[in-house]
Design a protein around this motif. Structure first.
Motif, PDB file in Angstrom:
ATOM      1  N   LEU A  71      52.338 -17.595  14.005  1.00 46.04           N
ATOM      2  CA  LEU A  71      53.546 -18.387  13.795  1.00 46.04           C
ATOM      3  C   LEU A  71      53.261 -19.604  12.917  1.00 46.04           C
ATOM      4  CD1 LEU A  71      55.114 -18.291  17.384  1.00 46.04           C
ATOM      5  CD2 LEU A  71      55.824 -16.988  15.352  1.00 46.04           C
ATOM      6  N   THR A  72      52.076 -20.214  13.140  1.00 51.09           N
ATOM      7  CA  THR A  72      51.679 -21.357  12.310  1.00 51.09           C
ATOM      8  C   THR A  72      51.505 -20.932  10.864  1.00 51.09           C
ATOM      9  OG1 THR A  72      50.536 -22.348  14.210  1.00 51.09           O
ATOM     10  CG2 THR A  72      49.957 -23.175  12.021  1.00 51.09           C
ATOM     11  N   LEU A  73      50.872 -19.784  10.669  1.00 50.57           N
ATOM     12  CA  LEU A  73      50.664 -19.288   9.311  1.00 50.57           C
ATOM     13  C   LEU A  73      51.983 -18.934   8.637  1.00 50.57           C
ATOM     14  CD1 LEU A  73      47.504 -17.029   9.840  1.00 50.57           C
ATOM     15  CD2 LEU A  73      47.618 -19.325   8.853  1.00 50.57           C
ATOM     16  N   GLU A  74      52.912 -18.357   9.414  1.00 48.13           N
ATOM     17  CA  GLU A  74      54.224 -18.014   8.855  1.00 48.13           C
ATOM     18  C   GLU A  74      54.983 -19.274   8.467  1.00 48.13           C
ATOM     19  OE1 GLU A  74      55.844 -15.244   7.979  1.00 48.13           O
ATOM     20  OE2 GLU A  74      53.971 -14.165   8.317  1.00 48.13           O
ATOM     21  N   ALA A  75      54.860 -20.306   9.303  1.00 43.45           N
ATOM     22  CA  ALA A  75      55.531 -21.562   8.984  1.00 43.45           C
ATOM     23  C   ALA A  75      54.970 -22.161   7.691  1.00 43.45           C
ATOM     24  CB  ALA A  75      55.360 -22.548  10.143  1.00 43.45           C
ATOM     25  N   ALA A  76      53.628 -22.103   7.546  1.00 42.98           N
ATOM     26  CA  ALA A  76      53.008 -22.630   6.326  1.00 42.98           C
ATOM     27  C   ALA A  76      53.432 -21.817   5.110  1.00 42.98           C
ATOM     28  CB  ALA A  76      51.485 -22.595   6.477  1.00 42.98           C
ATOM     29  N   LYS A  77      53.542 -20.502   5.296  1.00 41.63           N
ATOM     30  CA  LYS A  77      53.985 -19.648   4.201  1.00 41.63           C
ATOM     31  C   LYS A  77      55.430 -19.953   3.826  1.00 41.63           C
ATOM     32  CE  LYS A  77      54.138 -14.755   2.867  1.00 41.63           C
ATOM     33  NZ  LYS A  77      53.902 -13.352   3.331  1.00 41.63           N
ATOM     34  N   GLY A  78      56.256 -20.207   4.863  1.00 43.20           N
ATOM     35  CA  GLY A  78      57.652 -20.534   4.621  1.00 43.20           C
ATOM     36  C   GLY A  78      57.826 -21.849   3.886  1.00 43.20           C
ATOM     37  N   MET A  79      56.829 -22.729   4.001  1.00 41.47           N
ATOM     38  CA  MET A  79      56.876 -24.007   3.287  1.00 41.47           C
ATOM     39  C   MET A  79      56.423 -23.866   1.837  1.00 41.47           C
ATOM     40  SD  MET A  79      55.267 -26.400   6.304  1.00 41.47           S
ATOM     41  CE  MET A  79      55.111 -27.836   5.239  1.00 41.47           C
ATOM     42  N   GLY A  80      56.089 -22.653   1.455  1.00 40.09           N
ATOM     43  CA  GLY A  80      55.695 -22.406   0.073  1.00 40.09           C
ATOM     44  C   GLY A  80      54.213 -22.570  -0.211  1.00 40.09           C
ATOM     45  N   MET A  81      53.409 -22.633   0.842  1.00 37.88           N
ATOM     46  CA  MET A  81      51.971 -22.796   0.636  1.00 37.88           C
ATOM     47  C   MET A  81      51.367 -21.492   0.120  1.00 37.88           C
ATOM     48  SD  MET A  81      50.423 -25.006   3.795  1.00 37.88           S
ATOM     49  CE  MET A  81      50.787 -26.748   4.011  1.00 37.88           C
ATOM     50  N   SER A  82      50.469 -21.613  -0.844  1.00 37.10           N
ATOM     51  CA  SER A  82      49.737 -20.453  -1.344  1.00 37.10           C
ATOM     52  C   SER A  82      48.669 -20.058  -0.321  1.00 37.10           C
ATOM     53  CB  SER A  82      49.069 -20.794  -2.675  1.00 37.10           C
ATOM     54  OG  SER A  82      48.078 -21.786  -2.485  1.00 37.10           O
ATOM     55  N   PRO A  83      48.125 -18.837  -0.411  1.00 38.58           N
ATOM     56  CA  PRO A  83      47.052 -18.446   0.521  1.00 38.58           C
ATOM     57  C   PRO A  83      45.881 -19.427   0.523  1.00 38.58           C
ATOM     58  CG  PRO A  83      47.867 -16.524  -0.647  1.00 38.58           C
ATOM     59  CD  PRO A  83      48.539 -17.711  -1.267  1.00 38.58           C
ATOM     60  N   ARG A  84      45.536 -19.953  -0.658  1.00 43.42           N
ATOM     61  CA  ARG A  84      44.431 -20.912  -0.730  1.00 43.42           C
ATOM     62  C   ARG A  84      44.763 -22.200   0.007  1.00 43.42           C
ATOM     63  NH1 ARG A  84      41.558 -23.139  -6.317  1.00 43.42           N
ATOM     64  NH2 ARG A  84      40.006 -24.455  -5.287  1.00 43.42           N
ATOM     65  N   ARG A  85      45.974 -22.691  -0.186  1.00 40.58           N
ATOM     66  CA  ARG A  85      46.381 -23.920   0.519  1.00 40.58           C
ATOM     67  C   ARG A  85      46.458 -23.699   2.020  1.00 40.58           C
ATOM     68  NH1 ARG A  85      51.560 -26.928  -1.141  1.00 40.58           N
ATOM     69  NH2 ARG A  85      50.742 -28.295   0.517  1.00 40.58           N
ATOM     70  N   ARG A  86      46.931 -22.530   2.441  1.00 37.59           N
ATOM     71  CA  ARG A  86      46.992 -22.238   3.878  1.00 37.59           C
ATOM     72  C   ARG A  86      45.590 -22.241   4.489  1.00 37.59           C
ATOM     73  NH1 ARG A  86      50.847 -18.270   2.301  1.00 37.59           N
ATOM     74  NH2 ARG A  86      49.371 -16.554   2.684  1.00 37.59           N
ATOM     75  N   LEU A  87      44.638 -21.699   3.738  1.00 41.06           N
ATOM     76  CA  LEU A  87      43.257 -21.674   4.232  1.00 41.06           C
ATOM     77  C   LEU A  87      42.699 -23.082   4.367  1.00 41.06           C
ATOM     78  CD1 LEU A  87      40.545 -20.235   4.879  1.00 41.06           C
ATOM     79  CD2 LEU A  87      40.102 -20.227   2.405  1.00 41.06           C
ATOM     80  N   ILE A  88      42.851 -23.879   3.298  1.00 43.08           N
ATOM     81  CA  ILE A  88      42.236 -25.215   3.265  1.00 43.08           C
ATOM     82  C   ILE A  88      42.960 -26.211   4.155  1.00 43.08           C
ATOM     83  CG2 ILE A  88      41.713 -27.178   1.759  1.00 43.08           C
ATOM     84  CD1 ILE A  88      41.268 -25.148  -0.513  1.00 43.08           C
ATOM     85  N   GLU A  89      44.299 -26.147   4.182  1.00 40.13           N
ATOM     86  CA  GLU A  89      45.063 -27.179   4.878  1.00 40.13           C
ATOM     87  C   GLU A  89      45.490 -26.784   6.296  1.00 40.13           C
ATOM     88  OE1 GLU A  89      48.285 -28.696   2.522  1.00 40.13           O
ATOM     89  OE2 GLU A  89      47.140 -28.552   0.648  1.00 40.13           O
ATOM     90  N   VAL A  90      45.433 -25.492   6.614  1.00 39.89           N
ATOM     91  CA  VAL A  90      45.897 -25.053   7.933  1.00 39.89           C
ATOM     92  C   VAL A  90      44.794 -24.339   8.717  1.00 39.89           C
ATOM     93  CG1 VAL A  90      47.577 -23.660   9.206  1.00 39.89           C
ATOM     94  CG2 VAL A  90      48.266 -24.837   7.097  1.00 39.89           C
ATOM     95  N   GLU A  91      44.278 -23.242   8.161  1.00 39.38           N
ATOM     96  CA  GLU A  91      43.345 -22.411   8.921  1.00 39.38           C
ATOM     97  C   GLU A  91      42.015 -23.104   9.224  1.00 39.38           C
ATOM     98  OE1 GLU A  91      43.333 -18.036   7.953  1.00 39.38           O
ATOM     99  OE2 GLU A  91      44.427 -18.757   6.188  1.00 39.38           O
ATOM    100  N   LEU A  92      41.375 -23.614   8.188  1.00 35.31           N
ATOM    101  CA  LEU A  92      40.068 -24.242   8.407  1.00 35.31           C
ATOM    102  C   LEU A  92      40.145 -25.473   9.310  1.00 35.31           C
ATOM    103  CD1 LEU A  92      38.266 -23.849   4.943  1.00 35.31           C
ATOM    104  CD2 LEU A  92      37.695 -22.741   7.111  1.00 35.31           C
ATOM    105  N   PRO A  93      41.128 -26.372   9.126  1.00 37.84           N
ATOM    106  CA  PRO A  93      41.205 -27.495  10.066  1.00 37.84           C
ATOM    107  C   PRO A  93      41.411 -27.060  11.513  1.00 37.84           C
ATOM    108  CG  PRO A  93      42.466 -27.978   8.094  1.00 37.84           C
ATOM    109  CD  PRO A  93      42.067 -26.539   7.992  1.00 37.84           C
ATOM    110  N   LEU A  94      42.264 -26.048  11.747  1.00 33.47           N
ATOM    111  CA  LEU A  94      42.498 -25.587  13.107  1.00 33.47           C
ATOM    112  C   LEU A  94      41.275 -24.875  13.691  1.00 33.47           C
ATOM    113  CD1 LEU A  94      46.175 -24.257  12.838  1.00 33.47           C
ATOM    114  CD2 LEU A  94      45.379 -26.318  14.030  1.00 33.47           C
ATOM    115  N   ALA A  95      40.508 -24.226  12.828  1.00 35.50           N
ATOM    116  CA  ALA A  95      39.316 -23.512  13.297  1.00 35.50           C
ATOM    117  C   ALA A  95      38.085 -24.417  13.392  1.00 35.50           C
ATOM    118  CB  ALA A  95      39.011 -22.348  12.346  1.00 35.50           C
TER     119      ALA A  95
END
Length: 248
Positions: free
Chosen positions: A144-168
């Protein structure tokens, strides 16, 4: 954090620093362990220098293991890398399958004696916990977090750097901590191939049947492992609190 544990950690750190810089102050403690008027304190080198060399080898190997294991973990959690997951697991398991002493035996003819074969052994031995924790951390990020980031227009690279890696990050840090603590003890075998480190003290004790030397090397390594593990765990908890997660 409660005052009691902080004081104990501070006391342990001060004790360690005093011992490796002024070991002769503790000669009376180790004298009962010696025989035939053998020296009570390791006298074939500086404990302080050996401790720094030991830490330098461990952290250099940990840095290399972290870069490779995290990069590989990211790659196999991307759609383009999923098919390489099994192969990647097999590769990082090599370091755990072969004992470090066997890796040293193979590495010495290739790179010579000294620090290099020890770095290779520790690098391979430290890959698995970091790789597996990177996988766990990235795959546990909520869809759901990833879908929300995608819905905000984030590219896969931005989702990785700004969402996935910080949460992990807290989970990845736990893997790095485990890798470092394991290798603090494992690094002592490096002295068998002429690498500088606290293994020198233990080996000197074994060769001269001097329990005082063996205990000194073992105690310094053990204190380092406890203090560094505790420091890295504090970093994990800080990262978890920043992300609003419950510290493990």
């Amino acid at each position: 954090m409660r005052a009691g544990p902080v004081l104990w950690r501070l006391a342990a750190l001060v004790l360690l620093l005093v011992f490796i810089t002024k070991p002769q102050l503790f000669a009376f403690v180790f004298e009962p362990l010696t025989i035939n008027n053998a020296p009570a304190i390791y006298n074939q080198g500086s404990l302080f220098s050996l401790t720094l060399a030991h830490l330098g080898t461990v952290f250099s190997a940990a840095l290399a293991s972290t870069i490779i294991a995290v990069t590989l973990g990211i790659f196999v959690t991307r759609p383009s890398g999923l098919e390489f997951l099994a192969l990647s697991r097999s590769l990082v398991n090599i370091g755990q399958t072969f004992p470090p002493i066997a890796v040293l035996a193979i590495a010495v003819p290739l790179v010579g004696f000294g620090e290099k074969p020890t770095l290779i052994a520790l690098f391979l031995y430290g890959l698995l916990p970091i790789f597996e924790n990177t996988l766990s951390g990235l795959t546990q990020v909520s869809p759901l977090t990833l879908e929300a980031a995608k819905g905000m227009g984030m590219s896969p690279r931005r989702r990785l750097i700004e969402v996935e890696l910080p949460l992990a990050l807290p989970v990845i840090l736990a893997g790095i901590r485990l890798s470092v603590v394991i290798n603090l003890g494992t690094a002592t075998i490096g002295s068998t191939v002429a690498a500088k480190g606290l293994g020198e003290v233990i080996i000197a004790g074994l060769q001269s049947n001097n329990m005082a030397f063996i205990l000194q090397g073992g105690l310094v390594v053990a204190l380092l492992a406890v203090l560094i593990s505790d420091a890295l765990m504090s970093v994990e908890r800080f990262a978890a609190r920043k992300l609003g997660q419950a510290p493990s």
